[in-house]
Design a protein around this motif. Structure first.
Motif, PDB file in Angstrom:
ATOM      1  N   PRO A 146      20.669  19.397  -7.479  1.00 59.26           N
ATOM      2  CA  PRO A 146      19.465  19.986  -6.880  1.00 59.26           C
ATOM      3  C   PRO A 146      18.684  20.855  -7.859  1.00 59.26           C
ATOM      4  O   PRO A 146      19.245  21.420  -8.802  1.00 59.26           O
ATOM      5  N   ASP A 147      17.395  20.948  -7.623  1.00 57.88           N
ATOM      6  CA  ASP A 147      16.510  21.819  -8.394  1.00 57.88           C
ATOM      7  C   ASP A 147      16.963  23.269  -8.211  1.00 57.88           C
ATOM      8  O   ASP A 147      17.054  23.744  -7.069  1.00 57.88           O
ATOM      9  N   PRO A 148      17.256  23.997  -9.310  1.00 58.65           N
ATOM     10  CA  PRO A 148      17.724  25.380  -9.170  1.00 58.65           C
ATOM     11  C   PRO A 148      16.696  26.274  -8.471  1.00 58.65           C
ATOM     12  O   PRO A 148      17.047  27.335  -7.953  1.00 58.65           O
ATOM     13  N   ALA A 149      15.451  25.866  -8.455  1.00 65.24           N
ATOM     14  CA  ALA A 149      14.408  26.657  -7.793  1.00 65.24           C
ATOM     15  C   ALA A 149      14.430  26.463  -6.289  1.00 65.24           C
ATOM     16  O   ALA A 149      13.892  27.278  -5.543  1.00 65.24           O
ATOM     17  N   GLY A 150      15.076  25.403  -5.839  1.00 61.25           N
ATOM     18  CA  GLY A 150      14.944  24.987  -4.445  1.00 61.25           C
ATOM     19  C   GLY A 150      14.131  23.698  -4.403  1.00 61.25           C
ATOM     20  O   GLY A 150      13.433  23.365  -5.361  1.00 61.25           O
TER      21      GLY A 150
END
Lengths: 477, 477
Positions: free
Chosen positions: A155-159
């Motif tokens: 997953p994208d670490p930013a959300g």
């Protein structure tokens, strides 16, 4: 000790004029100066709050409040009843940071009596009985159906970008935030987000962080775990006191954590003047304001207070979560950060929540289900608060309800016939009612304020009258 | 900058006596003090590790380890190769966290060329195209329908009891684990679980942890962030070398992280003798074996190797997750811990994954969907591995495939006509194929082994032949 008593009398002559602030503040200040100047040496006992109140001709609450401030700042220790003493300077220790259900709360480890309690009036939980299970399940189902292979990778670490986009739109619309999706980071809870901020502060070389006192112990625990020193800042009827932040007074403090829309647990709203003072401090010093917007959607006597982040997006990190609106079990929170801090909040080992939950929330928001839920919840909580305040007024006429008509909790100040607030808490538990005391949210050691923090978020409507009756009995002793 | 260089020289004179700890520690300390004291101001470049190692007359590893410590603590930034610089205190930016797709990997931040690559042969992902979306959605739906109010409160820090019970049963049956639900903790991923263990070790006073070399960089990063010193242990054809752990050789090492069933990335299996040596060390010294069981369900030439935890439950913490079997986006991992460590792994600020996902996985397990999925996946990966090995043999006859017939990756050793493994990686990328080098998994800086790590988990079957052909071209140069 005779010396101590005569010194104490001279201290009390030195309370300053009425214009110098509320009496409890002036009393605390006078005692603090005397302790600092060793006129009241370590180990000496301060008079019982009842006796001192009589001597000063003021309410006992004024004295307990002043003692609480001193305890918070580490000058005194002990409980009313067993005596408040000037603290040994070398014995400044962290109180066993107890966990609570505060703004970014976490689980208590309940005792048998607590588990058996019929009526739950602890703060920190929304109404779990009215969780919109059907609509959440529908959102999850349609998010699961739309999952792509790309969504299933790391997953994208930013959300997830889809959630960040629709949540940024919501925060701008509902909270007046300047929410740019690029600087919105999805995390597991507000506490987890505060942990990320504290670690980033520490990595950037900061050593101290200011917190509201009273405030939630979990935040202090998280900040300490990150290696930061805690600077408690007292709270009065206008919110966090900001004297410290005026003209260079907050040297070495890298950030301040605040609940401006609805202070936890005092329930007051940060005044416009103090907002300006904090923002000025942040602009001048490069400090960071960590704005915990934990229950700001619930305001019953007008529009929700807008966020400080909306005024100062380069200096304020805005934190929110689903814990107080839907359920803490959903494990979704967020941070809107000043651009300079964004990357640091996404560093390993921090990780975003599972993608499916993020997409379910995005779907729930996009479908209008979140707005609909909040409208219904606001109505429900307003009615419940009104009913509770009425029942408390009827049952405990000399008690004082304080805190804005907002959120999911209120503060109940009272004159206990026998014993401390903690004794009242214990008696209420025996009568089947779980409450918490204001004391547990104070920094330093417990000091015997006579206040309970009552949560009505997860209180069943049919328990309101019974709860008030049992509390009245517990206070009578 | 001239000043910077002369200051740097004075720093190096200040390394302290040999008794003051290992050289890399002393070097890191001296540099840290100089940065703190502003003798090495922000923005200045530290010398290349090679040059500094030559100047100090030590191995280059010593310098890269010191730099890594400083980077982990936020004092410096950059990569070996592109220069290490003292960090701007006012510009807290993400350290280029060397993320990877290893056993407990995380996302790369892909370049444009990487995003454009047609063929993905990076290790660490399962086949996302065959994610059982329908059955997972059904499990989520029925879990959501069965949610109770109690499930919606603050979640159990241990994980939901329903999942712990059925997962313990699975781990006993499928992995030969002695899995007691009371000592099974649900977490967000194996990396997150390792982070909890490292923080618990640090709190217990341990200072060093041994890791396999090569091994996954994320684990080293997580351990360093927790404040542990990394002790790399070489790997040969029988797995991690265990000489260090014989007769008191591992003084001061509190734990060792290992991948006994299928070493990452070398692909070898830890020999029975070495398992005994490690367990003996743990029994004798009280040390903890952290067994990362990341892809052990996939063994193609016999039954899966059983866990060390099954033999030594009081000395081994067993880690697993859904990242290599279903998807890393699900955010579910677990730790079966020795009883003495269980409570420490559940301390705040660690938090369990969202309750709905835990209950969905419990439902998925109980329905037999997980077993069914793994059977199908095992068959798929065995066939794909056979096809890949055959294609590589045909296209690159002098290359060496190594690693057990297991898991989701293999090691390809070759003689490059021109340049290093990293040059081959770059040329493969230009030809549309993403691979990683063995070098990136080595502790310290890259050292020019001629091996690629090829993942076939998420490689499409119709890309196998093409991928091998492009790799052959990349190796030819």
């Amino acid at each position: 000790m005779e010396n101590f008593q005569s010194n104490l009398s001279s201290v009390l002559l030195d309370l300053g004029p009425e214009g110098a602030g509320p009496l409890y503040d002036r009393l605390a200040r006078a005692l603090r100066n005397a302790i600092r100047g060793s006129r009241l040496p370590a180990g000496g006992a301060l008079p019982p709050s009842r006796a001192l109140a009589a001597e000063l001709g003021c309410s006992r609450w004024v004295v307990t409040e002043a003692y609480a401030q001193l305890a918070a700042a580490g000058y005194v220790t002990g409980k009313v009843g067993s005596g408040t003493r000037v603290r040994m300077p070398d014995a400044v220790r962290a109180r066993s940071a107890d966990r609570d259900h505060g703004p970014a709360g976490g689980p208590d480890r309940p005792t048998r009596a607590e588990q058996a309690a019929r009526i739950d009036m602890r703060p920190g939980l929304p109404d779990l009985r009215s969780f919109p299970a059907g609509r959440w399940a529908a959102a999850t189902r349609s998010a699961a159906a739309a999952l792509s292979s790309a969504d299933l990778g790391y997953p994208d670490p930013a959300g997830h970008p889809a959630l960040r986009e629709v949540l940024a739109e919501y925060l701008a619309r509902a909270r007046g935030a300047q929410a740019d999706a690029r600087h919105l980071t999805i995390c597991g809870s507000a506490t987890e987000g505060i942990g990320r901020i504290c670690r980033a502060l520490r990595r950037a070389g900061h050593e101290a962080i200011a917190v509201e006192n009273p405030g939630w112990p979990r935040v202090r625990e998280v900040a300490r775990t990150a290696g930061l020193r805690i600077v408690p800042v007292p709270v009065d009827e206008h919110g966090m006191r900001t004297d410290l932040f005026e003209s260079g007074g907050a040297q070495g403090i890298g950030a301040v954590i605040a609940t401006p829309a609805h202070q936890f647990p005092a329930g007051v709203v940060l005044s416009a003047e103090r907002r300006v003072t904090l923002l000025d401090w942040a602009r001048r010093s490069g400090g960071l304001i960590v704005e915990d917007d934990y229950d700001a959607e619930y305001r019953y006597d007008g529009r929700p207070v807008t966020t400080m982040q909306g005024t100062g997006p380069d200096h304020v990190a805005l934190l929110g979560s689903l814990s107080k609106t839907l359920s803490p079990a959903l494990g979704i929170g967020w941070v809107v950060s000043p651009p300079a801090w964004t990357a640091a909040l996404r560093e390993a080992p921090s990780a975003p929540p599972p993608v499916l939950d993020q997409l379910a929330f995005a779907t729930f928001l996009r479908a209008g289900s979140y707005d609909r839920h909040l409208r219904a919840a606001r109505h429900r909580y307003r009615n419940r608060r009104d009913a509770l305040v009425q029942a408390l007024d009827a049952r405990i006429p000399d008690a004082r309800v304080s805190g804005a008509a907002a959120g999911l909790h209120l503060l109940l100040g009272f004159e206990a016939a026998t014993g401390s607030a903690d004794d009242v808490r214990g008696r209420a538990l025996e009568l089947g009612v779980r409450v918490t005391t204001l004391d547990r949210y104070l920094c330093g050691s417990a000091t015997g304020t006579s206040s309970l923090v009552l949560g009505y978020g997860n209180l069943a409507d049919h328990h309101v009258a019974d709860g008030a009756a049992q509390l009245a009995a517990a206070i009578r002793g």
